[in-house]
Write an enzyme that holds these catalytic residues in place. Structure first.
Site, mmCIF file in Angstrom:
data_model
loop_
_atom_site.group_PDB
_atom_site.id
_atom_site.type_symbol
_atom_site.label_atom_id
_atom_site.label_comp_id
_atom_site.label_asym_id
_atom_site.label_seq_id
_atom_site.Cartn_x
_atom_site.Cartn_y
_atom_site.Cartn_z
ATOM 1 N N SER A 73 4.832 6.863 2.338
ATOM 2 C CA SER A 73 5.400 5.569 2.746
ATOM 3 C C SER A 73 4.792 4.454 1.911
ATOM 4 O O SER A 73 3.573 4.443 1.696
ATOM 5 C CB SER A 73 5.038 5.261 4.211
ATOM 6 O OG SER A 73 5.292 6.347 5.060
ATOM 7 N N ASN A 131 0.859 -1.193 0.000
ATOM 8 C CA ASN A 131 0.000 0.000 0.000
ATOM 9 C C ASN A 131 0.885 1.230 0.000
ATOM 10 O O ASN A 131 2.028 1.182 0.464
ATOM 11 C CB ASN A 131 -0.879 0.011 1.254
ATOM 12 C CG ASN A 131 -1.852 1.179 1.255
ATOM 13 O OD1 ASN A 131 -2.441 1.525 0.223
ATOM 14 N ND2 ASN A 131 -2.022 1.816 2.414
ATOM 15 N N HIS A 151 0.864 5.199 1.398
ATOM 16 C CA HIS A 151 0.135 6.075 2.303
ATOM 17 C C HIS A 151 0.785 7.457 2.280
ATOM 18 O O HIS A 151 2.011 7.563 2.388
ATOM 19 C CB HIS A 151 0.144 5.498 3.726
ATOM 20 C CG HIS A 151 -0.649 6.330 4.674
ATOM 21 N ND1 HIS A 151 -2.021 6.298 4.719
ATOM 22 C CD2 HIS A 151 -0.269 7.256 5.579
ATOM 23 C CE1 HIS A 151 -2.450 7.164 5.618
ATOM 24 N NE2 HIS A 151 -1.404 7.755 6.163
ATOM 25 N N ASP A 157 -2.722 0.741 8.254
ATOM 26 C CA ASP A 157 -1.574 1.660 8.118
ATOM 27 C C ASP A 157 -0.431 1.347 9.083
ATOM 28 O O ASP A 157 0.367 2.225 9.417
ATOM 29 C CB ASP A 157 -2.006 3.135 8.287
ATOM 30 C CG ASP A 157 -2.946 3.589 7.182
ATOM 31 O OD1 ASP A 157 -2.919 2.976 6.096
ATOM 32 O OD2 ASP A 157 -3.702 4.550 7.408
HETATM 33 C C1 GRF Z 1 -2.508 8.926 -3.052
HETATM 34 O O1 GRF Z 1 -2.213 10.101 -2.365
HETATM 35 C C2 GRF Z 1 -2.248 7.756 -2.152
HETATM 36 O O2 GRF Z 1 -1.199 7.970 -1.274
HETATM 37 C C3 GRF Z 1 -3.527 7.642 -1.388
HETATM 38 O O3 GRF Z 1 -4.529 7.970 -2.322
HETATM 39 C C4 GRF Z 1 -3.990 8.782 -3.347
HETATM 40 C C5 GRF Z 1 -4.261 8.051 -4.632
HETATM 41 O O4 GRF Z 1 -3.894 8.770 -5.742
HETATM 42 N N1 GRF Z 1 -3.632 6.343 -0.794
HETATM 43 P P1 GRF Z 1 -4.017 8.123 -7.188
HETATM 44 O O5 GRF Z 1 -5.427 7.548 -7.326
HETATM 45 O O6 GRF Z 1 -2.961 7.085 -7.319
HETATM 46 O O7 GRF Z 1 -3.819 9.288 -8.113
#
Ligand code: GRF
Length: 223
Positions: free
Chosen positions: A140, A111, A113, A149
């Site tokens: 991260s 994932n 984050h 998380d």
């Molecule tokens: C990113 O900021 C990611 O960290 C978070 O959601 C957002 C997704 O962006 N989990 P995208 O859909 O990849 O443009």
């Protein structure tokens, strides 16, 4: 297809810029892997357009159609069964996964984050970072475990918080870094350099005691 070839499923809910970044690196030959399918929890996600443009099979699984988190996760697992998936990449996937899903792919779910975990788990990280007057922020990549998380972190990228920042400007600067560290972690996983066993990370066959911080040296690895 070789047995250890890295076949990836990307789970999304939104715009899919991280999906695009990983896809671009695969298409440019920087990552030896294949995105076998994209699953979206949102039928209107732009991610689905990106996947279709790249001829990647897509599935929409809306949580509102399932009576429980378990039932939704069982449908995810069922959908993935036809693909020989080695790695699950959560890229802006806005659902919390239950043990049903997590135990189906032990050590094989990544994932991203938008914070320097363990700081600021959960939502609205950029706003909360500004409110807390942090001087540093970032993103991260971590393996997913049963605790939201809190899975072991592989790599982080840091950005300074500027006095002129608002949430949009800060988020954009963090997103630029996401587009580097996520493909990098996927590349390492696909090369078997990055392994997660029993919630512990091994990098180049050595236990990784502290997560990696992105430097320009790593950025070169992506080319
Ligand atoms: C990113 O900021 C990611 O960290 C978070 O959601 C957002 C997704 O962006 N989990 P995208 O859909 O990849 O443009």
């Amino acid at each position: 297809m070789q047995d250890d070839f890295c076949s990836i499923a990307v789970l999304v809910s939104g715009g899919g810029s991280n999906l695009q970044s990983i896809l671009d690196h695969i298409q440019q030959g920087h990552i030896n892997a294949n995105i076998a399918c994209v699953i979206s929890s949102n039928p209107n996600a732009y991610s689905l357009v990106r996947a279709k443009q790249a001829n990647i099979p897509t599935h929409v699984i809306e949580h509102t159609r399932y009576a429980s988190r378990e039932a939704f996760d069982q449908e995810l697992v069922r959908t993935l069964e036809v693909y020989n998936i080695k790695l699950i990449v959560l890229a802006g996937f806005m659902r919390v996964l239950s043990n049903t899903f997590i135990t189906a792919y032990p050590g094989r779910i990544l994932n991203i984050h938008p914070s320097l975990l363990p700081k600021f788990p959960g939502l609205h990280t950029h706003q909360r970072v500004l409110e807390a007057n942090e001087t540093e922020h970032g993103c991260s990549v971590h393996f997913v475990t049963a605790n939201l998380d809190q899975g072991p972190v592989v790599i982080q990228a840091k950005v300074p918080v500027k006095t002129t920042d608002n949430t949009e400007r800060l988020a954009a600067r963090v997103l630029e870094k996401e587009h580097i560290i996520y493909p990098l972690a996927v590349k390492w996983f696909s090369q078997n350099k990055l392994i997660c066993l029993d919630n512990a990370i091994y990098f180049d066959n050595e236990p990784l005691s502290t997560h990696i911080i992105l430097t320009t040296k790593h950025e070169i690895e992506l080319q």
